[in-house]
Each structure stands twice: as C-alpha cells, then as structure tokens.
Write a protein that holds these residues in place. Sequence first.
Motif, PDB file in Angstrom:
ATOM      1  N   LEU A  27     -55.320  71.632  10.920  1.00  0.00           N
ATOM      2  CA  LEU A  27     -56.120  71.492  12.148  1.00  0.00           C
ATOM      3  C   LEU A  27     -55.953  70.096  12.753  1.00  0.00           C
ATOM      4  CD1 LEU A  27     -58.123  73.203  13.785  1.00  0.00           C
ATOM      5  CD2 LEU A  27     -59.969  72.232  12.419  1.00  0.00           C
ATOM      6  N   VAL A  28     -56.051  69.080  11.898  1.00  0.00           N
ATOM      7  CA  VAL A  28     -55.899  67.695  12.377  1.00  0.00           C
ATOM      8  C   VAL A  28     -54.450  67.423  12.771  1.00  0.00           C
ATOM      9  CG1 VAL A  28     -55.992  65.285  11.657  1.00  0.00           C
ATOM     10  CG2 VAL A  28     -57.883  66.814  11.106  1.00  0.00           C
ATOM     11  N   TYR A  29     -53.504  67.905  11.943  1.00  0.00           N
ATOM     12  CA  TYR A  29     -52.092  67.642  12.239  1.00  0.00           C
ATOM     13  C   TYR A  29     -51.672  68.260  13.567  1.00  0.00           C
ATOM     14  CZ  TYR A  29     -47.043  67.482  11.830  1.00  0.00           C
ATOM     15  OH  TYR A  29     -45.707  67.244  12.070  1.00  0.00           O
ATOM     16  N   SER A  30     -52.176  69.474  13.845  1.00  0.00           N
ATOM     17  CA  SER A  30     -51.727  70.182  15.043  1.00  0.00           C
ATOM     18  C   SER A  30     -52.185  69.476  16.319  1.00  0.00           C
ATOM     19  CB  SER A  30     -52.236  71.624  15.018  1.00  0.00           C
ATOM     20  OG  SER A  30     -53.649  71.639  14.951  1.00  0.00           O
ATOM     21  N   ILE A  31     -53.256  68.690  16.240  1.00  0.00           N
ATOM     22  CA  ILE A  31     -53.745  67.991  17.430  1.00  0.00           C
ATOM     23  C   ILE A  31     -53.209  66.571  17.503  1.00  0.00           C
ATOM     24  CG2 ILE A  31     -55.816  67.045  18.524  1.00  0.00           C
ATOM     25  CD1 ILE A  31     -57.313  69.476  17.669  1.00  0.00           C
ATOM     26  N   MET A  32     -53.255  65.850  16.380  1.00  0.00           N
ATOM     27  CA  MET A  32     -52.909  64.421  16.393  1.00  0.00           C
ATOM     28  C   MET A  32     -51.531  64.113  15.830  1.00  0.00           C
ATOM     29  SD  MET A  32     -56.352  62.376  15.375  1.00  0.00           S
ATOM     30  CE  MET A  32     -55.487  60.809  15.540  1.00  0.00           C
ATOM     31  N   ASN A  33     -50.835  65.138  15.326  1.00  0.00           N
ATOM     32  CA  ASN A  33     -49.569  64.890  14.637  1.00  0.00           C
ATOM     33  C   ASN A  33     -49.765  63.917  13.483  1.00  0.00           C
ATOM     34  OD1 ASN A  33     -46.856  65.450  14.320  1.00  0.00           O
ATOM     35  ND2 ASN A  33     -46.202  63.698  15.542  1.00  0.00           N
ATOM     36  N   LEU A  34     -50.925  64.023  12.829  1.00  0.00           N
ATOM     37  CA  LEU A  34     -51.297  63.105  11.748  1.00  0.00           C
ATOM     38  C   LEU A  34     -51.415  63.880  10.439  1.00  0.00           C
ATOM     39  CD1 LEU A  34     -52.501  60.422  10.574  1.00  0.00           C
ATOM     40  CD2 LEU A  34     -54.744  61.315  11.239  1.00  0.00           C
ATOM     41  N   MET A  35     -50.659  63.462   9.431  1.00  0.00           N
ATOM     42  CA  MET A  35     -50.827  64.024   8.093  1.00  0.00           C
ATOM     43  C   MET A  35     -51.908  63.216   7.378  1.00  0.00           C
ATOM     44  SD  MET A  35     -49.904  66.371   6.177  1.00  0.00           S
ATOM     45  CE  MET A  35     -51.318  66.476   5.115  1.00  0.00           C
TER      46      MET A  35
END
Length: 299
Positions: A27-35
Amino acid sequence: MDYAIQQFFNALAFGAEYALIALGLALVYSIMNLMNFAHGEIIASGGYAMYLAVLIGVGSPWLVAPVGIVVAAVTAMLFERIAFRPVRHAPATTGLLTAFGVSIVVQNLFTLLISPRPRAVPVLTGLNQTIFIGPYAISSLQLLELVTVAVAITGLALFLKRSTLGLAIRAATREFSTVRLMGVRANRVIAAAFALSGLLAGVAAIFIVARRGSVDPDFGFQPVIKAFVACVLGGFGSLGGAVFGGMLLGFLDVAIVMLLPQDMGGLSDAITYSIIAALLVWRPDGLLARRIELGDKEI
C-alpha cells in the motif's frame, strides 16, 4: 491424511499473516515508491503497546488487542510525518536509507528504554486453544486469524472502492501527480495510506504475540522480510499480488517443512528461497504483474 489437513490449516494461517503484512508494505510502496523496512518496528510498537497495557493491569485480550492496533496506526502516521515526508521528493534510495535508519533507531530505543530481552504478553496466549472439528484438531488462533484477515482485506477493499478517500488512494497508486493536479491533498492521501498500513501491522502484531507469547526489539524484523519476499513474488506495487504472494509463501513454507526429512529441516528456508528465485527467473516482475517486454536497450 489428518496430518495433511492440519498442515493445510497451518499454511493458511501463515499465508494470511504474510499477506496482511505484505498488503501494508504494498500500500505504501504503490503510492510513495517507498519500501518501508521500518514496517517491522510499527508491528513491534503494537506488540510493546500490548505489553505495556498488560503491565498496567489490563487483563482482557479483547481490550489489549485494540490498544496494539491503535498504537501501530499512530506510529505509522508519526513515521510518515517525521521521517518520510521530508524526503518524499528525494530519490528512492534516500527513502530506503531513511526506512533502514528509522528501523535501527526505533529498535535501539526499544532495547534501551524497555529491554533487549523478550517481554511476556501472556494475556493473548489464551486465544490459542485447541478445538476439535470432527476428528481434526485445529488451533482457535488459526481460525481467528483466517477470519480476521478475511474481514480486514474485505474491509480494506470496500474502503478503497467505495469511499472518496479510498478512491483517491487508488488513483494515487496509478498516477500520483495527476491526482494532485485534480485538487486532492497529497498529505492526506499519504497519511491515510500509512494509517491503513499501520492498522494492518497492528492486527498482525496481535497474532504474532498470541503465537509467541512475548515481544522483543527484533519482533517485526523476520515477518517484514517474509512480507517483502511475498510482495516481490506477487508483483511489487500490486495489492492483489501482495495477498497472493503472501498466501503462496505460506503454503511453500509449510509444504517444504512437511516434505523434508527431519535431519534436513535446517535447509527449509534455503529451498523456499531457491524455488522463489526460480519463479522470479520465469516471471521477473512477479507472478501477477503484467509482463513487459523491454526489448534491446538503446544506447
């Protein structure tokens, strides 16, 4: 046959746990490109919140569990506000280093302020009782885990499809800059994604504490590594892929333990990751991701 059915339920329970954590990461990765490798410390914060609730005298698991969920969600929002928002527009590697930094700092805080040793949270172990369905013995924790994960994923899906904020989050996962041009507040969407991710981490913390009976500073590390593998296996950035990858990883883990001779049990992780590596050679973008033919690179 009884043993196989028992292991089937074990695989469902492990897969559901991996899927729950992987969904928060995706969920976080898909918005912020953050692992967000600090996701493990969000899980740990939920675990320690339940430990502290027990310490001050809260004795019911039905009162302790919501404390863990709320604290995990608040912790996730604090991480976003304090650590990740200032580096939102930086390169992805900066966000990755920030996540590792947050993870290490919070682990050290748990060690210094509470204890490096495991702390018992016995109140949740009461959720793990053996019940009989016909001739089969099943853990009540496994059933509770399956039902809770199904409800959590269904609730999340409904929220993302039916609510205005959920639609904004879904749109942001596809084209964040366009969503901002349409007047959607970026901070609100990202904070909501982190809060949802924290809620899922809090639910996962309840089941991990109920199974282990204790919490320690490395509490969330191993589950997040498994969830990361599940995300890669299903297709990074895909919410459905995260759930699929988590369930598949759970079944792989249990099947390999079942099939290996007892004296080779130490090789189970190595065999699991070898199979996953082979799957990724076949589908480098993940099993549910759309395959992209890159062709020859032009120089």
